[in-house]
Design a protein around this motif. Structure first.
Motif, PDB file in Angstrom:
ATOM      1  N   ARG A  76       0.836  -1.208   0.000  1.00 14.43           N
ATOM      2  CA  ARG A  76       0.000   0.000   0.000  1.00 14.43           C
ATOM      3  C   ARG A  76       0.867   1.252   0.000  1.00 14.43           C
ATOM      4  O   ARG A  76       0.525   2.254  -0.631  1.00 14.43           O
ATOM      5  N   VAL A  77       1.983   1.186   0.727  1.00 14.17           N
ATOM      6  CA  VAL A  77       2.890   2.336   0.745  1.00 14.17           C
ATOM      7  C   VAL A  77       3.416   2.600  -0.672  1.00 14.17           C
ATOM      8  O   VAL A  77       3.493   3.738  -1.114  1.00 14.17           O
ATOM      9  N   HIS A  78       3.747   1.515  -1.390  1.00 15.84           N
ATOM     10  CA  HIS A  78       4.215   1.672  -2.770  1.00 15.84           C
ATOM     11  C   HIS A  78       3.178   2.381  -3.637  1.00 15.84           C
ATOM     12  O   HIS A  78       3.502   3.055  -4.599  1.00 15.84           O
ATOM     13  N   ARG A  79       1.903   2.207  -3.283  1.00 16.24           N
ATOM     14  CA  ARG A  79       0.825   2.811  -4.080  1.00 16.24           C
ATOM     15  C   ARG A  79       0.414   4.177  -3.581  1.00 16.24           C
ATOM     16  O   ARG A  79      -0.577   4.735  -4.034  1.00 16.24           O
ATOM     17  N   GLY A  80       1.145   4.682  -2.574  1.00 15.61           N
ATOM     18  CA  GLY A  80       0.908   6.074  -2.200  1.00 15.61           C
ATOM     19  C   GLY A  80       0.326   6.316  -0.828  1.00 15.61           C
ATOM     20  O   GLY A  80      -0.042   7.446  -0.506  1.00 15.61           O
ATOM     21  N   VAL A  81       0.211   5.272  -0.006  1.00 13.10           N
ATOM     22  CA  VAL A  81      -0.320   5.477   1.334  1.00 13.10           C
ATOM     23  C   VAL A  81       0.817   5.901   2.270  1.00 13.10           C
ATOM     24  O   VAL A  81       1.834   5.226   2.366  1.00 13.10           O
ATOM     25  N   LEU A 165       6.531  12.215   4.053  1.00 15.30           N
ATOM     26  CA  LEU A 165       6.489  13.002   2.822  1.00 15.30           C
ATOM     27  C   LEU A 165       7.592  12.600   1.851  1.00 15.30           C
ATOM     28  O   LEU A 165       7.426  12.671   0.632  1.00 15.30           O
ATOM     29  N   SER A 166       8.737  12.166   2.389  1.00 14.40           N
ATOM     30  CA  SER A 166       9.847  11.819   1.506  1.00 14.40           C
ATOM     31  C   SER A 166       9.510  10.607   0.646  1.00 14.40           C
ATOM     32  O   SER A 166      10.208  10.318  -0.321  1.00 14.40           O
ATOM     33  N   LEU A 167       8.434   9.883   0.991  1.00 15.67           N
ATOM     34  CA  LEU A 167       8.010   8.749   0.162  1.00 15.67           C
ATOM     35  C   LEU A 167       7.070   9.196  -0.953  1.00 15.67           C
ATOM     36  O   LEU A 167       6.601   8.384  -1.728  1.00 15.67           O
ATOM     37  N   ARG A 168       6.790  10.506  -1.012  1.00 11.02           N
ATOM     38  CA  ARG A 168       5.887  11.090  -2.007  1.00 11.02           C
ATOM     39  C   ARG A 168       4.534  10.391  -2.053  1.00 11.02           C
ATOM     40  O   ARG A 168       4.101   9.876  -3.096  1.00 11.02           O
ATOM     41  N   PRO A 169       3.848  10.367  -0.922  1.00 13.16           N
ATOM     42  CA  PRO A 169       2.550   9.690  -0.878  1.00 13.16           C
ATOM     43  C   PRO A 169       1.470  10.516  -1.556  1.00 13.16           C
ATOM     44  O   PRO A 169       1.624  11.728  -1.722  1.00 13.16           O
ATOM     45  N   SER A 170       0.376   9.845  -1.946  1.00 10.96           N
ATOM     46  CA  SER A 170      -0.746  10.573  -2.517  1.00 10.96           C
ATOM     47  C   SER A 170      -1.872  10.684  -1.512  1.00 10.96           C
ATOM     48  O   SER A 170      -2.779  11.492  -1.677  1.00 10.96           O
ATOM     49  N   ILE A 171      -1.829   9.869  -0.477  1.00 13.87           N
ATOM     50  CA  ILE A 171      -2.857   9.973   0.565  1.00 13.87           C
ATOM     51  C   ILE A 171      -2.171   9.873   1.925  1.00 13.87           C
ATOM     52  O   ILE A 171      -1.350   8.987   2.159  1.00 13.87           O
TER      53      ILE A 171
END
Lengths: 256, 340
Positions: A76-81, A165-171
């Motif tokens: 899920r983290v890979h997908r922006g969580v 934030l450094s993981l550039r999440p979308s949510i």
């Protein structure tokens, strides 16, 4: 506005205890969505189900249209969580800079990223530079070399935010971002959330006990009670809802 | 200038230690040489254990299982003169340890953690010991003895390792190379991830890393190195017995690591050396030698809970440079003489 997160019929029980029942809601892209409710209402459990820490008993979770119900936390983290915790979870023995750098290194190896050199002997200078910039951005530039366990509570919260934030999440899933922080820090954190939303067009799902924060920040509010959704809507509408006043705000008001 | 000296000091120190160790066959007594060889394998064994404990934060109480698998594999290969190059034998032994560790990790590391996993490894080691004791091929309770030391052919040139001196030098080379490989692993990205994992597994998952996969990888590598230590140890002692898999032997790397310091890469090696010196110098105190060395160990662990290296590095530590993303072990290692 397209849906960032669609939750349908999610339930969770521990044996006979139903912590969540048939929870349904949709969060639009770019929205700040607050989940409130009395202690034990199921907010944290809902968070754990949405992030993949706990499996749900039935129901589905879709992120940007993709079914993520069965994915692990990392997937899920890979997908922006992105997620923060009530008590900031950071790497206590690393310095602030190392904390962020290890996250950036991880991000560069997410599936679909251009392949970084396999054998990263020392962190790439680009990683270190990016980590510094990220810390600067959150006002932590004077703390880069400080071991995270020595940071103040407010700084830890901000470091955790930087890590996320450094993981550039979308949510962003923020579990009580204001918990245990001083009044000044609350103001800073609230401004930070707004700024991140403005600059990165992220969606925010948060739980919070501080009602002033909730009603000033959130675009929409959802109220949970005994694991069930009793109201969803704009803050003013939720505030006026009779059921909500009864189980939640009524009690708050009588305390005030 | 000073910074440069500090950077150069560890590799110079490491080379010095290696040089002294390599010169032993020319001046040390055969007893001392024997103990030195044992200490090298014990040190490698302890390093493999600390990759799990000090880096990944996983405790194994049955690490002797992996050591014994390597030792028995090599013992069989040498006794029955399997037509394998000795380097291939070593590689296969390490692979056997890796396979067992990987299976065990894949089965148990997801569900169990902490003390439960540690006890499971202890049980596995006891099973291995029981299997060895019951197997005629493996010499049952007597073990396998009189193991010949190998020859190694490289093209037309043959390296003969029958003499103690020759095998000792080979042992030293293998242990040094394995330790160097582990050092590289621990100080690269993999080591940084394990470090993060130990500190906070939940946060590690939330930076998008597959915690389970890294744990299994660490366990597999650790199992392989422990088996390699066993594999090079067997021709040195020329005897293997079921006690190789016993719980007392499993306790050895733990003791050495705690003595030297688990927070430093080199701690387990330092602990192994100190332990060996203690045991060797108290050997003549008939009956009380274990008591004396045990008491000294106890005192060290009580006054220096972070081990010898931990205590030394606290005295001379400085703020860690920012660009380094390895945690505490780095600063300690820099002082204890790790090749930078």
């Amino acid at each position: 506005m397209s849906a960032a997160l669609e939750v349908r019929g999610v339930g969770k029980n521990y044996g006979p205890l139903h912590v969540l029942r048939e929870v349904d809601f949709t969060v639009g892209t770019g929205e700040i969505f607050a989940v409130i409710g009395p202690n034990g209402a199921g907010k944290t459990t809902l968070f754990r189900v949405l992030t993949g820490e706990a499996a749900s008993n039935g129901g589905s979770v879709r992120l940007h249209g993709e079914d993520i119900t069965r994915l692990t936390v990392a997937e899920r983290v890979h997908r922006g969580v992105g997620r923060t915790f009530q008590v900031a979870r950071i790497f206590p023995e690393f310095t602030a800079l190392q904390n962020v750098a290890v996250a950036i290194e991880a991000r560069r190896r997410f599936p679909g990223q251009p392949r970084a050199r396999h054998w990263n002997w020392r962190p790439d200078p680009a990683v270190v530079a990016e980590a510094r910039a990220q810390l600067d951005d959150l006002g932590l530039s004077s703390r880069t070399e400080v071991q995270a366990r020595l940071l103040s509570h407010g700084d830890r919260k901000r470091l955790e935010f930087a890590l996320m934030l450094s993981l550039r999440p979308s949510i962003l899933m923020l579990d009580e971002p204001m918990a245990g922080t001083a009044a000044d820090d609350r103001q800073t954190m609230a401004e930070l959330i707004l700024k991140v939303r403005r600059e990165r067009q992220v969606t925010v799902v948060m739980t919070e006990h501080d009602m002033d924060v909730v009603f000033s920040l959130a675009d929409r509010v959802m109220v949970l009670n005994y694991g069930q959704v009793i109201a969803v809507g704009e803050p003013q509408a939720v505030r006026r809802d009779d059921k909500v006043r009864e189980v939640y705000l009524g009690r708050e008001a009588s305390h005030a | 200038m000073k910074a440069r000296l500090r950077r150069l000091a560890p590799p110079v120190f490491a080379l010095l230690v290696l040089g002294v160790l390599a010169s032993l066959p020319w001046w040390a007594s055969s007893a001392v040489l024997y103990v030195a060889g044992l200490t090298l394998t014990a040190g490698l064994f302890a390093l493999s254990w600390n990759l799990l404990f000090g880096y990944a934060g996983i405790a194994s109480f049955g690490h002797a299982a992996f050591f014994s698998i390597g030792a028995y594999f090599t013992a069989l290969a040498l006794q029955h003169q399997w037509p394998l190059h000795f380097l291939v034998t070593l590689g296969a032994a390490a692979l056997a340890g890796a396979v067992l560790a990987c299976l065990l990790g894949a089965l148990a590391l997801t569900r169990l953690s902490g003390i439960h996993f540690a006890v499971l490894t202890l049980a596995v080691a006891e099973v291995v010991r029981a299997l060895i004791s019951a197997s005629r091929t493996l010499g049952a309770e007597d073990g396998l003895s009189g193991l010949p030391r190998p020859d190694m052919a490289f093209g037309g040139w043959v390296l003969r390792l029958q003499s103690a001196a020759a095998y000792y030098l080979f042992l030293l080379a293998v242990c040094a190379l394995a330790a160097a490989a582990l050092w590289l692993l621990c100080h690269g990205r993999f080591g940084r991830v394990l470090n993060a994992l130990r500190q906070d597994p939940d946060r590690t998952a939330f930076i998008g890393l597959d915690v389970r996969r890294y744990r299994i990888a660490a366990f597999t590598i650790s199992g392989a190195v422990a088996a390699l230590a066993g594999a090079v140890a067997a021709p040195w002692t020329q005897i293997v017995s079921p006690e190789t898999a016993g719980w007392l032997h499993s306790a050895q790397p733990m003791l050495n690591t705690l003595l030297g310091g688990s927070g430093s890469f080199w701690g387990p090696l330092v602990g192994s050396v100190v332990n060996a010196v203690l045991t060797y110098s108290t050997r003549t105190l008939a009956g009380v030698s274990e008591l004396v060395s045990g008491a000294i160990l106890l005192v060290v662990i009580l006054i220096a809970p972070s081990g010898i290296v931990g205590a030394l590095s606290r005295r001379s530590s400085r703020p860690v440079a920012g660009e380094r993303t390895a945690a505490a072990p780095t600063s300690a290692a820099a002082i204890e003489g790790g090749p930078a």
